[in-house]
Design a protein around this motif. Structure first.
Motif, PDB file in Angstrom:
ATOM      1  N   ARG A   1      19.464 -31.319  24.948  1.00  0.00           N
ATOM      2  CA  ARG A   1      17.966 -31.752  25.040  1.00  0.00           C
ATOM      3  C   ARG A   1      17.996 -33.261  24.996  1.00  0.00           C
ATOM      4  O   ARG A   1      16.797 -33.864  25.715  1.00  0.00           O
ATOM      5  CB  ARG A   1      17.235 -31.403  23.826  1.00  0.00           C
ATOM      6  N   ASP A   2      18.808 -34.183  24.733  1.00  0.00           N
ATOM      7  CA  ASP A   2      18.696 -35.499  25.043  1.00  0.00           C
ATOM      8  C   ASP A   2      19.653 -36.211  25.991  1.00  0.00           C
ATOM      9  O   ASP A   2      20.135 -37.164  26.009  1.00  0.00           O
ATOM     10  CB  ASP A   2      19.154 -36.288  23.418  1.00  0.00           C
ATOM     11  N   SER A   3      20.139 -35.294  26.974  1.00  0.00           N
ATOM     12  CA  SER A   3      21.012 -35.612  27.982  1.00  0.00           C
ATOM     13  C   SER A   3      20.258 -36.276  29.383  1.00  0.00           C
ATOM     14  O   SER A   3      20.922 -36.914  30.062  1.00  0.00           O
ATOM     15  CB  SER A   3      21.923 -34.312  28.581  1.00  0.00           C
ATOM     16  N   GLY A   4      18.882 -36.270  29.144  1.00  0.00           N
ATOM     17  CA  GLY A   4      18.146 -36.688  30.161  1.00  0.00           C
ATOM     18  C   GLY A   4      17.631 -36.041  31.614  1.00  0.00           C
ATOM     19  O   GLY A   4      17.089 -36.375  32.581  1.00  0.00           O
TER      20      GLY A   4
ATOM     21  N   ASP B   1      12.027 -20.901  16.074  1.00  0.00           N
ATOM     22  CA  ASP B   1      13.126 -21.626  16.998  1.00  0.00           C
ATOM     23  C   ASP B   1      14.267 -20.548  16.986  1.00  0.00           C
ATOM     24  O   ASP B   1      14.706 -19.705  16.196  1.00  0.00           O
ATOM     25  CB  ASP B   1      13.662 -22.869  15.926  1.00  0.00           C
ATOM     26  N   ARG B   2      14.945 -20.292  18.348  1.00  0.00           N
ATOM     27  CA  ARG B   2      15.759 -19.585  18.455  1.00  0.00           C
ATOM     28  C   ARG B   2      17.377 -20.652  18.651  1.00  0.00           C
ATOM     29  O   ARG B   2      18.013 -20.300  19.338  1.00  0.00           O
ATOM     30  CB  ARG B   2      15.725 -18.885  20.049  1.00  0.00           C
TER      31      ARG B   2
ATOM     32  N   GLU C   1      16.113 -30.288  10.547  1.00  0.00           N
ATOM     33  CA  GLU C   1      15.438 -29.119  11.102  1.00  0.00           C
ATOM     34  C   GLU C   1      15.479 -28.725  12.140  1.00  0.00           C
ATOM     35  O   GLU C   1      16.063 -29.317  13.039  1.00  0.00           O
ATOM     36  CB  GLU C   1      13.827 -29.638  10.916  1.00  0.00           C
ATOM     37  N   ALA C   2      15.182 -27.357  12.583  1.00  0.00           N
ATOM     38  CA  ALA C   2      15.162 -26.774  13.873  1.00  0.00           C
ATOM     39  C   ALA C   2      14.677 -27.364  14.806  1.00  0.00           C
ATOM     40  O   ALA C   2      13.535 -28.060  14.853  1.00  0.00           O
ATOM     41  CB  ALA C   2      14.643 -25.499  13.720  1.00  0.00           C
ATOM     42  N   PRO C   3      15.188 -27.304  15.999  1.00  0.00           N
ATOM     43  CA  PRO C   3      14.694 -28.416  17.237  1.00  0.00           C
ATOM     44  C   PRO C   3      13.379 -28.282  17.503  1.00  0.00           C
ATOM     45  O   PRO C   3      12.848 -29.386  17.575  1.00  0.00           O
ATOM     46  CB  PRO C   3      15.637 -28.010  18.279  1.00  0.00           C
ATOM     47  N   LEU C   4      12.878 -27.136  17.711  1.00  0.00           N
ATOM     48  CA  LEU C   4      11.436 -27.295  18.451  1.00  0.00           C
ATOM     49  C   LEU C   4      10.491 -27.733  17.088  1.00  0.00           C
ATOM     50  O   LEU C   4       9.600 -28.410  17.055  1.00  0.00           O
ATOM     51  CB  LEU C   4      11.094 -25.823  18.836  1.00  0.00           C
ATOM     52  N   TYR C   5      10.772 -27.019  15.606  1.00  0.00           N
ATOM     53  CA  TYR C   5       9.997 -27.569  14.639  1.00  0.00           C
ATOM     54  C   TYR C   5       9.966 -28.955  14.304  1.00  0.00           C
ATOM     55  O   TYR C   5       8.829 -29.494  14.057  1.00  0.00           O
ATOM     56  CB  TYR C   5      10.680 -26.689  13.393  1.00  0.00           C
TER      57      TYR C   5
END
Length: 392
Positions: free
Chosen positions: A131-134, A323-324, A331-335
């Protein structure tokens, strides 16, 4: 040009492969990994039958697949590949390089659990690890969306104000191997929409020689990262323009998020991917029982649509985030992203975090109903992570 669609029942993999056929990229690098394999199998057949003129490169690993498309894109070609899970993890080093070089590569990612223990079924741990790879990250709920996003992603990736790679995420087996009706647009209409690639600083332009990949230490590295940040911010301006053109061309509207029965909703569920179909089913049931519930589906996870969430969730009684994937020790990524987005809204809702479906575990209507009942009964705790469908 007349818009006559062909409505066919296909798997998500076949839908994506047909989008790739219509786009007809110059180069596709392929390495099979379950459950992504059918995408490159379908596409390989198009190449073998002479349906497309794409140069297909069979490689010995996903690291090489991403390396091949990086080289092709830097040379000035429109390049694509596809992957899943551990294959995406093996690409990790080059995934960052593709984004750092601002190469407009489009890559369907058929979401699957990362090892270990080894598991070939769906969750979002592979996409969240990048998710933070750009990369821009789109998530599809249906096979239609997976097909549409593959086409739309080409325009977004190649826009001169963006020039960033795009992952089109579709849930492993649930979409990739599940059959749904999909409306295929005419080939000529798709080709006109994606247009011709206009390469920037291609290596093969020998009259204007450039260097790709030089050492970049403390003298300019920071400035290059700042440019990537700016490009990602530009997506928020460019995406609505392309989505509007997509709607005018194909008749289907996309945005950063999709509200469902949200106008008067007091309790809202937020999620990614195919689970939104089950959420909508449960919302319809709860609405019949008189509960004011709704959903907010996230179509674009990177860049994260913070402004849209603030606008649509401000003042709700509660927000439940599914979150899946997990983030160990956090905390879970989307949350985490939703909670952060709502920190400064005027009327902050109560919040609840629910993790579900890891490694392909079913998410059932009764699970979603339970989370909504917690919200309706005022039983949410913002700092507590709960689980749906877990044996404890």
């Amino acid at each position: 040009m007349e818009r006559v669609v062909e409505r066919v029942a296909v798997t998500g993999a076949e839908a994506v492969a047909n989008a790739m056929r219509q786009i007809e990229p110059d180069v596709v690098a392929a390495y099979p990994i379950t459950p992504q394999t059918p995408i490159v199998e379908y596409f390989a057949r198009f190449v073998a039958d002479g349906v497309v003129r794409t140069e297909m490169i069979p490689v010995e690993s996903e690291h090489s697949a991403m390396s091949a498309v990086v080289g092709a894109a830097a040379a000035g070609a429109r390049a694509m590949t596809a992957t899943s899970a551990n294959g995406l993890a093996l690409m990790h080093e080059i995934v960052y390089i593709a984004a750092s070089y601002r190469l407009p590569i489009v890559m369907p990612v058929v979401n699957r659990a990362l090892s270990g223990p080894i598991n070939i079924h769906c969750d979002h741990s592979d996409a969240m690890a990048e998710r933070d790879s750009g990369w821009i990250q789109l998530f599809a709920e249906t096979n239609q969306e997976a097909y549409d996003f593959t086409i739309l992603a080409v325009r977004l990736a190649e826009h001169p104000d963006v020039r960033l790679p795009v992952m089109v995420n579709l849930d492993g087996f649930i979409l990739s191997h599940g059959v749904e009706p999909v409306e295929f647009y005419p080939d000529d209409l798709v080709k006109k929409f994606v247009g011709e690639l206009k390469p920037m600083y291609p290596l093969l332009d020998t009259e204007h020689p450039v260097t790709w990949g030089p050492l970049d230490l403390y003298d300019y590295y920071f400035e290059h990262k700042r440019q990537q940040i700016e490009a990602m911010e530009n997506v928020k301006k460019v995406f609505p323009e392309i989505a509007r053109e997509f709607e005018e061309t194909f008749g289907r509207r996309y945005w950063f998020v999709e509200p469902y029965k949200l106008d008067d909703a007091e309790h809202v569920m937020v999620a990614l991917g195919s689970t939104n179909s089950t959420i909508k089913y449960v919302i319809d049931e709860l609405r019949e029982e008189g509960h004011k519930v709704g959903a907010l589906k996230i179509w674009m996870f990177r860049p994260f649509p913070k402004e849209q969430l603030q606008e649509l969730l401000n003042g709700r009684k509660s927000v439940i985030v599914l979150d899946r994937a997990v983030s160990f020790g956090a905390e879970a990524p989307l949350y985490e992203a939703v909670k952060s987005s709502l920190y400064e809204v005027a009327a902050r809702p109560s919040l609840g975090s629910y993790v579900y479906g890891l490694g392909g575990r079913d998410i059932k209507p009764e699970h979603i109903r339970k989370a909504f009942e917690d919200a309706i009964n005022g039983n949410l705790i913002a700092d507590e992570q709960r689980y749906l469908g877990l044996r404890e």
